[in-house]
Every structure is written in C-alpha cells, then in structure tokens.
Motif scaffolding. Structure first.
Motif, PDB file in Angstrom:
ATOM      1  N   SER A  94      -1.185   0.943   2.685  1.00 38.49           N
ATOM      2  CA  SER A  94      -0.053   0.638   3.379  1.00 38.49           C
ATOM      3  C   SER A  94       0.921  -0.517   2.908  1.00 38.49           C
ATOM      4  O   SER A  94       2.362  -0.466   3.282  1.00 38.49           O
ATOM      5  N   GLU A  95       0.659  -1.292   1.981  1.00 43.79           N
ATOM      6  CA  GLU A  95       1.387  -2.530   1.714  1.00 43.79           C
ATOM      7  C   GLU A  95       1.781  -2.448   0.358  1.00 43.79           C
ATOM      8  O   GLU A  95       0.914  -1.965  -0.763  1.00 43.79           O
ATOM      9  N   ILE A  96       2.851  -2.762  -0.176  1.00 38.51           N
ATOM     10  CA  ILE A  96       3.333  -2.769  -1.581  1.00 38.51           C
ATOM     11  C   ILE A  96       2.744  -4.290  -2.169  1.00 38.51           C
ATOM     12  O   ILE A  96       2.540  -5.365  -1.358  1.00 38.51           O
ATOM     13  N   SER A  97       2.352  -4.064  -3.189  1.00 35.18           N
ATOM     14  CA  SER A  97       1.673  -5.461  -3.979  1.00 35.18           C
ATOM     15  C   SER A  97       2.673  -5.940  -4.796  1.00 35.18           C
ATOM     16  O   SER A  97       3.727  -5.601  -4.844  1.00 35.18           O
ATOM     17  N   HIS A  98       2.535  -7.159  -5.409  1.00 32.40           N
ATOM     18  CA  HIS A  98       3.447  -7.934  -6.370  1.00 32.40           C
ATOM     19  C   HIS A  98       3.502  -7.074  -7.638  1.00 32.40           C
ATOM     20  O   HIS A  98       4.671  -7.155  -8.273  1.00 32.40           O
ATOM     21  N   ASP A  99       2.551  -6.501  -8.032  1.00 32.76           N
ATOM     22  CA  ASP A  99       2.613  -5.645  -9.282  1.00 32.76           C
ATOM     23  C   ASP A  99       3.346  -4.689  -9.429  1.00 32.76           C
ATOM     24  O   ASP A  99       3.168  -3.565  -8.816  1.00 32.76           O
ATOM     25  N   ILE A 108       4.354   1.253   2.260  1.00 35.46           N
ATOM     26  CA  ILE A 108       4.542   2.458   1.184  1.00 35.46           C
ATOM     27  C   ILE A 108       4.925   3.564   2.055  1.00 35.46           C
ATOM     28  O   ILE A 108       5.735   4.334   1.451  1.00 35.46           O
ATOM     29  N   ASN A 109       4.670   3.599   3.236  1.00 35.06           N
ATOM     30  CA  ASN A 109       4.909   4.765   4.031  1.00 35.06           C
ATOM     31  C   ASN A 109       6.602   4.829   4.270  1.00 35.06           C
ATOM     32  O   ASN A 109       7.150   5.879   4.220  1.00 35.06           O
ATOM     33  N   ASP A 110       7.204   3.680   4.471  1.00 37.69           N
ATOM     34  CA  ASP A 110       8.578   3.487   4.721  1.00 37.69           C
ATOM     35  C   ASP A 110       9.309   4.041   3.280  1.00 37.69           C
ATOM     36  O   ASP A 110      10.112   4.898   3.419  1.00 37.69           O
ATOM     37  N   ILE A 111       8.704   3.622   2.349  1.00 34.08           N
ATOM     38  CA  ILE A 111       9.335   3.929   0.916  1.00 34.08           C
ATOM     39  C   ILE A 111       9.357   5.431   0.701  1.00 34.08           C
ATOM     40  O   ILE A 111      10.235   6.091   0.545  1.00 34.08           O
ATOM     41  N   ASP A 138      -4.808  15.310  12.699  1.00 31.51           N
ATOM     42  CA  ASP A 138      -4.039  14.304  13.514  1.00 31.51           C
ATOM     43  C   ASP A 138      -2.821  14.425  12.580  1.00 31.51           C
ATOM     44  O   ASP A 138      -2.601  14.248  11.545  1.00 31.51           O
ATOM     45  N   TYR A 139      -1.751  14.813  13.289  1.00 35.93           N
ATOM     46  CA  TYR A 139      -0.363  15.158  12.579  1.00 35.93           C
ATOM     47  C   TYR A 139       0.423  13.711  12.407  1.00 35.93           C
ATOM     48  O   TYR A 139       1.404  13.790  12.100  1.00 35.93           O
ATOM     49  N   THR A 140      -0.429  12.466  12.914  1.00 38.36           N
ATOM     50  CA  THR A 140       0.503  11.328  12.472  1.00 38.36           C
ATOM     51  C   THR A 140      -0.232  10.509  11.259  1.00 38.36           C
ATOM     52  O   THR A 140      -0.313   9.280  11.495  1.00 38.36           O
ATOM     53  N   THR A 141      -1.186  11.003  10.562  1.00 31.46           N
ATOM     54  CA  THR A 141      -2.078  10.286   9.706  1.00 31.46           C
ATOM     55  C   THR A 141      -1.074   9.369   8.959  1.00 31.46           C
ATOM     56  O   THR A 141       0.008   9.740   8.401  1.00 31.46           O
ATOM     57  N   LYS A 142      -1.662   8.103   8.737  1.00 29.77           N
ATOM     58  CA  LYS A 142      -0.882   7.211   7.820  1.00 29.77           C
ATOM     59  C   LYS A 142      -1.685   7.205   6.484  1.00 29.77           C
ATOM     60  O   LYS A 142      -2.817   7.707   6.287  1.00 29.77           O
ATOM     61  N   ILE A 192       0.957   3.604  -7.687  1.00 25.82           N
ATOM     62  CA  ILE A 192       0.376   4.528  -6.280  1.00 25.82           C
ATOM     63  C   ILE A 192       1.516   5.390  -5.767  1.00 25.82           C
ATOM     64  O   ILE A 192       1.035   6.591  -5.319  1.00 25.82           O
ATOM     65  N   LEU A 193       2.687   5.058  -6.291  1.00 26.68           N
ATOM     66  CA  LEU A 193       3.734   5.982  -5.878  1.00 26.68           C
ATOM     67  C   LEU A 193       3.650   7.264  -6.667  1.00 26.68           C
ATOM     68  O   LEU A 193       3.798   8.318  -5.991  1.00 26.68           O
ATOM     69  N   LYS A 194       3.323   7.135  -7.919  1.00 23.57           N
ATOM     70  CA  LYS A 194       3.041   8.568  -8.446  1.00 23.57           C
ATOM     71  C   LYS A 194       2.212   9.389  -8.067  1.00 23.57           C
ATOM     72  O   LYS A 194       2.046  10.481  -8.068  1.00 23.57           O
TER      73      LYS A 194
END
Lengths: 388, 72, 368, 530
Positions: free
Chosen positions: D31-36, D128-131, D23-27, D43-45
């Motif tokens: 997907s959500e940013i947390s408070h911490d 997170i995806n947008d980021i 699937d070429y559109t995998t997420k 996650i980003l690393k």
C-alpha cells in the motif's frame, strides 16, 4: 420487514387458492342471460293456475342493421305453474339461459288476476333480489299475455314501447305511470287505494296497437273499478300529479273553443274536523298558457283573461267532481284522504279507521281551484282579417 | 371438505409455529395452540354437519328463558 | 408493557368513531321494524341515552391513561375477577364482530353474490380485516379517513339525488309509536350503533393526547349520529310506510334514484359504503379481541394470534344463527339485553369501584 | 401442497445462500509508494495490467535533466492537452529555469506542486490504492524518482453527452434541460438553481469494481438531520461490487422491497430535483446516470408534474385531478368492465345492456379472459414500441393497435367494447409515468379479483391496497400522506394546486417544522385605478 415478506407470501397463496376454488359461482356472461323486459301474469280459468308470459330480448337481432333476417328482436314465452316462482323455474326447461329480471320494465296483470287480488302475485316481485321496485305496473283490460304480443310500430321491443307510451301519456295527464314502489306504498297504506294504468289492444291484425285507457282502481288488492281519461285527470289534479296537458274550454264569447296548456299544477289536501264530521278541503293551483283558439276573441286583455281563467277553473273542478263521484261510488279512497286525516289527527284516527268504509262516501269535500293564465304564445291576438 | 379444513389449519400452524419456536415465545405458542383448538372444534363439527346450538339460541336461552328479558 | 406501539391523533379518533357508527347504517333496519317512521327520533333518543355511558368510557380511559380495558380490569378487580371480566369482554367483542360479519355476509349474499357460498365471502373479508389488524391501529385509523370521506360523500349525494322522491308527509304523524315500542327501538339504537362504541375502551388508550378524548369522542358520536340521521331521514322520506317490510331500506331507496334516466342504478354505491364501513367496524372488534387476548395472557405481541382468531371469528359467524330470520329477530329482541352488561353495566361498575377504591392515586396513576 | 411449500422453502434458502464470502473492500497487497521509481512503475504495471490504453510516460527533467519522473494516465479518460500543457510542458520546460536540485525528497515534490504545475486540482498521495483509484477515474499520476509521495493531478476529460432535453417528464412550459451522465455536470446544474451556501453535497464511493461516485445533496438547515443521517446510513450499508445506475441504489435503500410501490422517487430534471430539495428532501446523485433519486417519496408525488407549478392554478388543478382520474381508470377500468358485465349487469342502463349483449354474442371467451388477453397483448406492444428504433416502433404500434384490434373484433374473438376499454386504459396508463409499472401489475391483480368475485373482489382489493399504502413508509414519512394520515395543511398541493403565493409553508409531511418558505401576505395586490 419480516412480517411483510410473510404477508406477501400469504397474500399470493390466498389469491391463488381463492381464485382457483371460488370457481366463479356468480359469474354470468352476457350471452348466458335471458334479459326479461316485460312480464304478464294471467290466470287460466279452468285449472286456476298462473300463466306467466315473459318477454326476452334478442340483442343480436336488435343490433342487426338493414336487411336480412326477418326475426323479431324479442321472444315471448309462456309457462304455467301454481305460483309465480314455480312458473319462472319452469322456464329453465325451455331456455338454456337464466331469466334475468334486473332490466324488467313492465309488469302487467290480467283483469282476472286484478279482480282476484294481486297481493299473492306481487310478493315475488318484492322479495326477489333481482327485481326492482321501479317496474311499471299495468292492468290489462283482458288477457295480459296478448299485450306483449302486439308488434310495436316504431320500436322493436313491445315492453320498451309500452313504457314509452306510458311516458307520453303521462304528458297529457290522461294516465299516470305507476311504479311498483308507488303501488306498494298505496297498498300498504291504511286506506289509500292502489291505482294502475289500464292497457288494452285496439285494432285487428297488423293494425293492432296497445293503448292506455284510464286507470284501474283497487280496493285493498282487488280491482274495484276503472277510471276513464277525464276521471283519471281529476284524480291527478287532487293528488297533485298533473304535469302537463291540455284543457279545452268553450270560448267566453261562445263562438268556438279555446285550448289551454297546463304548465304546472299543485294541490293541497287539508282535512278538518267540524262537529265530528270530516271535512276535506282540496286546493288546486294551476298555471298555464294559451295553446290555441278557434274564436276571434282577443284575450290580450286582463278582463278576457280573467273570464278564461274562471272557465278553466270550472273545467278542472268538473273533472275533480267527476272523479269524486266515481270514488264515492266505488267507495275507494284513491286520494289518500284517510292518510291525510291520520297524519293530522292520529289520535282520532283510531276510532275512524274501523269505520272508514262508511265514512268515506259521506266526506264533505270542498274543491277550490285557482287557475292562472300566464302567457299567450307567439301572437297576441288571433289573426283576424277584419282588423287590418 | 374435512381435508380442506385440516389443510387450512395445518397451513396456519406451519405459517406461524416455526417463527414462534425460533423466537422461543412459548407463552405465545401456548395461546396460539389454545385458540387454534378452540377454532378447530366448532369448524370441524360444522364441516361434519353436526348441529350446534347457535349463539342466538344460547343468548335467547339465557336472556329470555332465564332472565325473562326480551321484547316480544 | 405495551403491545400496541402506534398512536392515533384526536382527529383520527373522531373519524374512527364516525366510521364506526356509519357502519351501523345496515343495522338501523332492526329499529325500522319496531318504530317505523319515527325511527329518526329514535336515533336522537338513542344518542341521548348513550352519551352518559360514553362519558363513563371516557372517564375510565382518562383515569387510567394508557391502559386499555383488560389492564384496567386487572387493576380494579384484581388478577382473578379482573381476568374473568376481561374474558367476558373478549367473548362479547368476539360475538359482536361475528354478528357484524354475519350482517354483512347476509347482505352480500342477498344482493351482490347470491350464488356464492357464505364461507368464501367471509374468508375473503376476514382476510382483508386481518391484514389491517396486523398493520396495527395506526393503519386502520389512516384508512378509515378515506372510508369516512367516501361514505360521507356517497350518503350526501344520494340524499341530494333523492330529494325529488322525498315526501315530507311520510314523517307525519310524529310520535305515534306506542311507548313500549319506542323504548324498544331506543334500546336497539342505543345498544347497536352507539353502545358498541364500548370497543373504544380498547382503542382510546392509544390516543396521543388523552386530554382530548372527551371532545373527540363526543364529536365523533355526534357526527356519526348525524350521518345515521341523514340515512334514516332519507329512507323514511323516500320509502314511507313500506319501510317496515323492506329488509335493506338504504339499498332499496337508492335503487329508486332516476334522474333523467341517466343517473340511475346507483345501488352499488350503497354496497360500497356498507362494505367499507363494516370493514372498519369489524376490524376494530377483531383488533380489540386480539389485543385483549394478548393482554389477558400477557403476550409480547398479538401477531401469531391473528389467523387463529380470524378462523374463530369465521366459525362463530356461521354459528351465530341458522338463518337470517333467527339472526334478525334475535338482534332486535334479545341482543339489546345481551349488550347491557358489556356496554352499560360493567363500565359503570368499574368506574364506581375505581371511585370507591380511589384507585388511580396509589396504583399506576403516574405510570404512563 | 406440502411439496409446494418445501419447494418454496428451498427457494428462499437459495436466495439466502452465499457462494463465497468475498470481502468487497479488499485492499491491495502493498500500500505504500517506495522511493524507487522503477519499483513503483513495476508495481503499478502489475496492478494495472498491460492494456494499451494505460499510458506510462517516463521522462527526465530538472536543471540538467537529472530528475527522473513518470506520469501514468489512461487514454480516453483524460484530457491529453491538459496533460501536455499543464504537466509535461511546465516540468520539462520550466524546471530548467530553476536552480539545481538539492535533494530529491518530499520537499521537492511539494515545490513542483506549489510552483510548477499548471493544473488546478493536485493532490499529494502516498498510498498505491489512492493512486490506482485516481488513475481509474481519469487522474494523472506523477511519480518522481526518489520521492516517497506521488502527485495525483486531476485531468479528467472524456467525451460525454452535453446537457440535453430531458426525455421523461417533458414540459411545454418550463426549463427543458435534463441531467446528463456526468456527476459533476449534474451537481453543477443543481448548484446553478440553488445558489445558496446551505446546498451541501456529500460524496461517497460505492461499488468495489465500479467505484461509482454517489452524492447526497440536501439543504443544510432545511432537510431534517435525521433524514440525512438515515440516507447516509442506508448508503453506507451497501456493500456490493457494482453500481451501474441509480436503480441499483434505489433497490438497496428502499423501505419496502417487496412492495409494488416504489418508495424512492426519481427525476431527470434539475428544476424538479431542486424543488424537492427546497421542500426539505434529500437527493442522491449517481455518477453515470441522468436519473437522480429523491427521498422521501410520497404517493402523491407521482401525480405532481413540474408544469403544474409553472402554469396558473386553475388549469393545474384541473390537470391534477384528471391525473388521479387517469390513474384510477388505468388500474380499475378493465376490472370494472369485467365485474359489471359478468357480475353486476343490473348496473348497466338498459339500452347499453342490449348493445353490450349484442357485442358479446358469439364471442367464445368470457370477458375476464378477453381482458387478460388484450391486457397482455397491450403490454407486449408497449414493450416492443419502447425497445425498437423509433420508426419501427411506430409501425409496430399501428399494426398492433389498428390492424390486430380491428381484426380481432371482426373475427369475433374479442368484443368491440373490450377493445375500447383496453385502449382507454392504455392511454390513461401513460399519464402518470412514475406509476405506470405499478399500474400494469395492479391491473392484472384487480382483473383476477374482478373475474372471481366481481365488485366485491375489487372493493376488497382496494381496501387491501389502501391498507398497504397506509402502512408504507418512505424514510420515516408515511407514504400515503397527506391523505392518510390526513394533514389538512398539505392538501393544498394534492387534488388542487393552490396558487404559489398561497403555499407559504413547506409540506409538513416532509419538513416536520412546516417552516415558512415565503411571507404569508404575498397575494398580488395591484393598486386600484382610483
């Protein structure tokens, strides 16, 4: 979309199959062609067979520059057979290449053939898809094959040389180029007699030259007679084929000759029927310039020009009368009088047609010549020392 | 020569028939087969060198001999 | 149910008819043998005779808009008799396409590729035609525009280049052909170039503005006739009395072109003209036969039938005559009669029956 | 035969075979940013990996330096001075001047966005995806501990080629600038030509791994809406992992993928693209390439150069006609030569035939083989000339053209006229850059046809080509119009180029309404002297 893919596949397969199976039936590389430039047809007296001489070009020799190689740029070869086609096929035993007629320039009949009738010899040249109707037709005064052997003086290939001579000759209106198509048109016409230029060899040894001397006149397809240079021009006056040339007349004051150049000429043949008799009116219109004069008379005067014009008209008229006389004698309608009558009186023609041979010599011909002198050239009067 | 002919016809069949079957065009398939057969018979006979009456002769017979309609 | 989805415009129809008639420049030869230098008159009388029949075709198409010949036959004569007539027409179109292909094959074998087997030429040519037919009437009509332009330019320029070889006296005396021969010639002319336009009964329904059918058809016929007249005029004026024995006068006439020894040997252009216009002509017959067959058996498309029909046309072409002589004599003596039912009789009868039965009102008149 | 067909079938199956349904559109999983903040960074690393060019800068700011934050950006894609001056400086310096933070939540981040950041383009994101997408395309991410939103600050800035002369479609008179690799520059170049609110850009991202920005540009109200809809539909259909050049897009949206002819035009010059937009076409700009696609394409477009419209009509028409001639020569010349010299010798004037026969004397190969050899050799030379560095390329062409050509003739391998023919063909083929590649293939096809069936073959090939051209469509427009179908009104810009003031309507073939582009009475009418 689907279709297109399949079509593409099909195309590829088809192209592959076609290109592999067609095997190039018609392909002839240039070096496999024996390019024929001239054909001469003779008749062997004893056996009655047809002898065909073809002139084939050797392109490599033609291009070879400077010294080296004494080879001629052409090769003449003869073959005999019962028919034209038969003798052409015979060449396959002699040459590795196939004879190629598309560039044939001339077709020469020997006198024997012309006397016998050219119809059966001409058929091949009309029927074969490779031959062209623009081939020039000639009649040799003797053997036709020998004409092709005459080494030309300026050019390398005799056949090409002869076409050039013919062209140059037509400039003097002493003879005319006759294409196979014109020959055929006259042959197929009801009464008009075919004509063809006559060619002969003059001189001996290395001095030999091919020469055009007048025209051959046919009756149906058989040779009936010959026209000399004057008669030829007379004929050309009547049929309106004179393009250029020189007319020599005596100077009006009688002290020399005047050469007049023909610039343009046209003719009109009008048949009329008067009291059941055919009366033909030939009107020739000519225009020309003063070429040169050997007398000291001044022609820059209207009256002098007028007298000159009259003499010119008389000269043209005499040429026409000469050919008329010859035509009556040979009883050949070389002028196409019959056709002109047919075209004007198609109904009457039906009964005339059968008797045309009797009618033709008796036709009354009225020749009207209108000759004009237009220009005098660079000088107006002859350079006359007495004047200054 | 016959081989070539048969190959050509097989080729045409292979080219058209699968898609027809896939699309379930039975009527088309039938007409296709019929036309192919009609085309096959004369070409086979021609390849075998059997002389068939030419179409010109057929219409000549109909129009000239039966109906007496002909110039010349 | 409509198999052909494409539509052609009225100008495309005009040019299709022009191209179609230009395709007959080769077949005018049949008339030359009969009427000699009066053939140009025959072109005119042939045109005059075919105009009423052209009006019949147009009336039929306009009476049943959007319906082609096979559908009209079904409507008028009922399913059985109609199918019989349609089958006759299909055979007729098939034989016409085969006959035309044969003329072309003979021409190519005589002048262009004398040593190639006829079958190879036919296969190649039919393949290209089948390609066009597969692409539909729209594409044929579009290509035709280019071909008509090419043809017109070549005919026009050879006419100009041959002006100096023309002798107007070749036309004299006018009208000396015996009446019988004249009728014969006219019949040939009406049957072969003009009458064959009956095939447009299969094409005209796809005209986008059916109202213009009449003017388009007539204009096409007229322009086509003018081209034919130009060619005939040129050939007669150039070749004169020899025209009766020459098998391809156009070709021989153009072979004579010689302008200052530079513009010569132009006959290839005549071959080009003959090939492209025959392409249009044969494609149209091929197309009509295919479309008719598909309608006859009420198929969804004629696509699968293209190749078998192509093979059928090729074998028919070989079968049509044993020799060129047979083909030519049949074409000039019997063919005119052969075309009578298909081109003249049946369309008129159909129109008459339609009038009597008052058909378009109660059946399918409003159906578009 | 059967084996061949079977092999072919297998080949087609292979083409259709799909190794793994990806699937070429995998997420991404979360997907959500947390408070911490720490959790976010981890996650980003994980997602971004440990490449050295990905910078994670953590810092503290606020009234007493109590707020923890972090910015993440990719070195090289971003403009460092912008980050320093517009993000870090205001946060660390200006935030001290504000009052104490009451609550660290989304309102606070909104406050930062509205009052502190000096950056122009700031976006508040939650996924997170947008980021990740933003970061990969050169944006800087700002996380603040305790906030569930992050800020995406546009700091794109990397080394790129400036606006330079266009390499293709060179003109003597006319603008020289060409598109560059950067999408923004390219849109700006167009925008500068067409200063109209009708000028519309629609951006989409295509390619799972390359995430290439693709822009549809058109003039609203001029371009046919159904055309735009069709372009959009075809672009949205593309589901692939990489778009590296507009050529990828071209091959995905073509009408006739198996045709020799391309149904999508491309250009490197803003003025050309602008002119096409103004005729009602749509343009497709792809990030990372200076070549802009325009649709629909017509066959005759290849013969129209920008300069035609800038020079006066007489010369332009002459050149236009010559270009058609050059195309015909480049495609048909070798085939014609072969056909005439091996099938139709009757068409050669007699003296020329002698010359030619003399030239052919002693050459071992038939004409068609010679033509094929020379044709292939020429294509190799051309390719070598294009790929090699310019000075070497020139040396290659001199060696190839002069030395080998001359040697081949004098060695008696190739006949001299053939070299002339190939040279003429070669020169002609460069006249129409857009159809050079088509010409090369067509040339070989025609050569084979001519070699087997002579002129008859060529003519059949021409008819076939014409059928194909007439049946092609490009985005609903017949490809071969206005010639077939004939649109008489559009002929003023085909073989001749009518004066600009006379071309008062847009081409009907593209703009179906054939609308007016200018007043129809614009013919210059200078006052007479009297």
């Amino acid at each position: 979309m689907k279709n297109r893919v399949r079509l593409l596949k099909l195309t590829i397969i088809c192209v592959l199959i076609i290109s592999s199976t067609t095997g190039c039936w018609n392909r002839r590389e240039l070096d496999n062609l024996a390019i024929v430039t001239g054909i001469a047809i003779d008749k062997i007296k004893d056996s009655g067979k047809t002898q065909l001489t073809v002139q084939i070009v050797k392109p490599a020799e033609l291009k070879r520059e400077g010294g080296g190689g004494t080879g001629k740029a052409y090769v003449n070869n003869t073959n005999t057979g019962d028919t034209i086609f038969g003798s052409i096929r015979g060449f396959t035993h002699k040459f590795s290449q196939k004879l190629y007629f598309q560039h044939n320039q001339i077709l020469i009949f020997s006198l024997d053939i012309a006397k016998e009738g050219v119809q059966k010899y001409i058929d091949f040249f009309l029927r074969d898809p490779e031959t062209r109707l623009t081939v020039l037709v000639l009649v040799a005064k003797d053997k036709a094959g020998e004409i092709l052997d005459v080494e030309p003086q300026l050019q390398k290939i005799p056949a090409m040389d002869i076409t050039n001579i013919l062209e140059a000759q037509s400039a003097t209106s002493q003879s005319s180029q006759v294409k196979l198509e014109q020959f055929l048109t006259r042959l197929m016409s009801k009464t008009t007699a075919p004509i063809a230029p006559l060619i002969e060899i003059s001189g001996e040894g290395s001095e030999k030259v091919a020469l055009i001397s007048g025209m051959a006149v046919f009756k149906k397809d058989k040779l009936a007679g010959q026209l000399n240079a004057i008669e030829t021009r007379g004929l050309l006056w009547v049929i309106g084929e004179v393009k250029s040339g020189i007319i020599d007349v005596d100077s009006p004051d009688g002290n020399g000759k005047v050469s007049l150049e023909i610039v343009r000429a046209s003719s009109k043949i009008t048949p009329e029927i008067k009291d059941g008799k055919i009366h033909i009116k030939v009107k020739i219109t000519e225009e020309g310039n003063l070429g040169s004069q050997s007398s000291l008379e001044n022609y820059a005067l209207p009256r002098a020009v007028e007298s000159l014009e009259k003499m010119k008209a008389a000269a043209i008229r005499s040429e026409v009368l000469a050919v008329l006389k010859k035509a009556r004698k040979l009883n050949t309608d070389i002028f196409g009088f019959g056709d002109s009558v047919y075209k004007k009186y198609p109904k009457l023609w039906q009964e005339l047609e059968t008797r045309w041979d009797e009618i033709f010599p008796q036709i009354e011909v009225e020749v009207a010549v209108e000759a004009k002198l237009r220009r005098l050239g660079r000088i107006t009067e002859p350079a006359n020392p007495e004047k200054e | 020569m016959i081989l070539l002919l048969v190959m050509a016809f097989t080729g045409v069949t292979l080219y058209e028939v699968p898609s027809l079957i896939r699309k379930k065009c039975w009527r088309e398939l039938f007409v296709f087969a019929f036309l192919l057969l009609v085309a096959f018979i004369p070409s086979l006979l021609l390849t075998l060198g059997i002389d068939l009456p030419t179409w010109s002769r057929v219409i000549e017979y109909v129009f000239k001999d039966l109906l007496r309609m002909s110039y010349k | 149910m409509q198999i052909e989805k494409g539509q052609i415009s009225s100008s495309q129809l005009v040019l299709l008819i022009v191209g179609f008639i230009q395709g007959s420049t080769l077949t005018v030869t049949f008339s030359y043998g009969v009427t000699r230098h009066d053939t140009w008159l025959v072109v005119l009388t042939g045109l005059a005779i075919s105009i009423p029949f052209a009006l019949v075709y147009i009336a039929l198409v306009q009476k049943f808009p959007g319906k082609n010949l096979v559908q009209i036959n079904d409507l008028i004569y009922g399913p059985y008799l109609g199918k019989l007539f349609s089958a006759f027409y299909l055979l007729f179109f098939l034989s016409l396409s085969a006959a035309n292909l044969r003329y072309l094959g003979d021409f190519i074998l005589t002048y262009v590729l004398p040593e190639t087997p006829m079958i190879a030429v036919l296969i190649m040519f039919t393949f290209v035609c089948s390609w066009a037919v597969r692409s539909g009437i729209e594409v044929i009509a579009r290509c035709n525009i280019i071909f008509v332009v090419v043809t017109t330019v070549i005919v026009g320029s050879t006419f100009v280049l041959l002006l100096q070889d023309m002798k107007l006296t070749n036309f004299l005396p006018v009208f000396v052909t015996p009446l019988k021969d004249f009728i014969h010639g006219t019949h040939v002319m009406a049957a072969i170039p003009f009458g064959e336009t009956a095939v447009f009964l299969m094409v005209m329904p796809y005209l986008n503005k059916i109202k213009h059918a009449k003017s388009s058809f007539m204009l096409g016929l007229l322009i086509g006739a003018i081209t034919l007249l130009t060619v005939t005029f040129r050939d007669i004026a150039v070749l004169g009395n020899t025209i009766t024995i020459i098998s391809q006068p156009s070709f021989e006439a153009v072979r004579l072109i010689n302008i200052a020894k530079i513009i010569t040997r132009l006959e290839i252009f005549v071959a080009v003209v003959l090939l492209v216009t025959f392409f249009i002509k044969i494609s149209l017959f091929y197309y009509a036969t295919l479309l008719g067959t598909a309608h006859l058996f009420s198929l969804r498309s004629y696509g699968p039938l293209i190749l078998p029909m192509g093979i059928l046309i090729i074998s028919f072409t070989i079968l049509i005559a044993d020799s060129t002589m047979e083909q030519v004599s049949s074409a000039s003596n019997i063919w005119p009669f052969y075309t009578i039912p298909g081109e003249f009789l049946l369309p008129s009868l159909t129109l008459l029956v339609a009038k009597i039965r008052g058909l378009p009102e109660n059946q399918g008149g409003k159906f578009r | 035969m059967i084996g061949f067909i079977l092999k072919k079938l297998r080949f087609w199956q292979m083409l259709k075979f799909n190794p793994k349904k990806e699937d070429y559109t995998t997420k991404l999983p979360q997907s959500e940013i947390s408070h911490d903040l720490g959790k976010n960074l981890k996650i980003l690393k994980d997602i971004m990996g440990t490449s050295r060019d990905i910078i994670f800068r953590e810092f503290a700011f606020g009234h007493r330096g109590q707020v923890k934050g972090a910015i993440i950006f990719i070195d090289g894609l971003t403009d460092k001075s912008t980050i320093n001056q517009s993000i870090i400086k205001p946060l660390m310096f200006d935030s001290r001047l504000t009052g104490p933070e009451e609550k660290l939540d989304n309102d606070y981040i909104d406050l930062i966005k509205t009052t502190m950041l000096y950056a122009g383009d700031v976006e508040q994101v939650t996924s997170i995806n947008d980021i990740v997408d933003g970061c990969l395309s050169g944006d800087t991410i700002l996380f603040i501990n305790g906030c569930k939103d992050a800020l995406l600050i546009s700091t794109e800035g990397w080394e790129s080629r400036g606006v330079e002369d266009a390499k293709t479609d060179a003109v003597v008179r006319g603008p020289r600038e060409g598109f560059s690799e950067s999408l923004r520059t390219n849109t700006a170049l167009l925008r500068r030509k067409i200063k109209s609110t009708e000028f519309t850009l629609e951006t989409m991202v295509i390619g799972k791994r390359t995430k290439t920005s693709v822009c549809i540009a058109y003039l609203k109200g001029l371009a046919n809406p159904s055309l735009i809809e069709e372009v959009r539909r075809r672009l949205e259909r593309i589901n692939t992992d990489a778009i590296l050049e507009s050529g990828y897009i071209e091959q995905f949206i073509e009408d006739a993928p198996f045709s020799l002819f391309s149904t999508v035009a491309n250009s490197e010059k803003p003025d050309v693209v602008a002119a096409k937009l103004l005729e009602g076409r749509a343009a497709i700009l792809v990030d990372g390439t200076p070549f802009v696609l325009t649709v629909p394409m017509l066959f005759i477009e290849s013969f129209q150069s920008a300069e035609d419209y800038y020079s006066r009509p007489y010369f332009a028409s002459l050149i236009r006609t010559l270009r058609f001639l050059a195309f015909v020569i480049s495609v048909l010349n070798p085939a014609m030569y072969v056909a005439v010299s091996t099938f139709h010798q009757e068409l050669i004037p007699t003296p020329l035939l002698f010359t030619q026969a003399a030239a052919h004397e002693g050459i071992p190969f038939p004409a068609v083989v010679q033509a094929l050899i020379m044709g292939v050799f020429f294509e190799i030379l051309r390719e070598a000339g294009v790929r090699l560095p310019r000075p070497v390329g020139q040396a290659v062409s001199i060696v190839g053209a002069l030395v080998i050509g001359e040697a081949a003739v004098s060695a008696g391998v190739i006949e001299a006229p053939m070299v002339i023919m190939v040279a003429i063909t070669a020169v002609s083929s460069f006249v129409i850059p857009a159809q050079t590649d088509v010409g090369a293939i067509l040339r070989i096809i025609y050569l084979i046809l001519a070699g087997t069936m002579g002129g008859f073959g060529i003519l059949l090939g021409l008819i076939g080509t014409l059928i194909h051209l007439a049946s092609l469509r490009s985005f609903g427009t017949p490809y071969f119009s206005p010639l077939a179908p004939l649109t008489a009104r559009d002929l003023k810009d085909v073989f001749i180029r009518a004066p600009i003031w006379a071309m008062s309507t847009r081409p009907r073939t593209i703009d179906l309404k054939g609308s007016q582009r200018q007043k129809s009475n614009l013919k210059p009418d200078p006052p007479s002297d009297e």
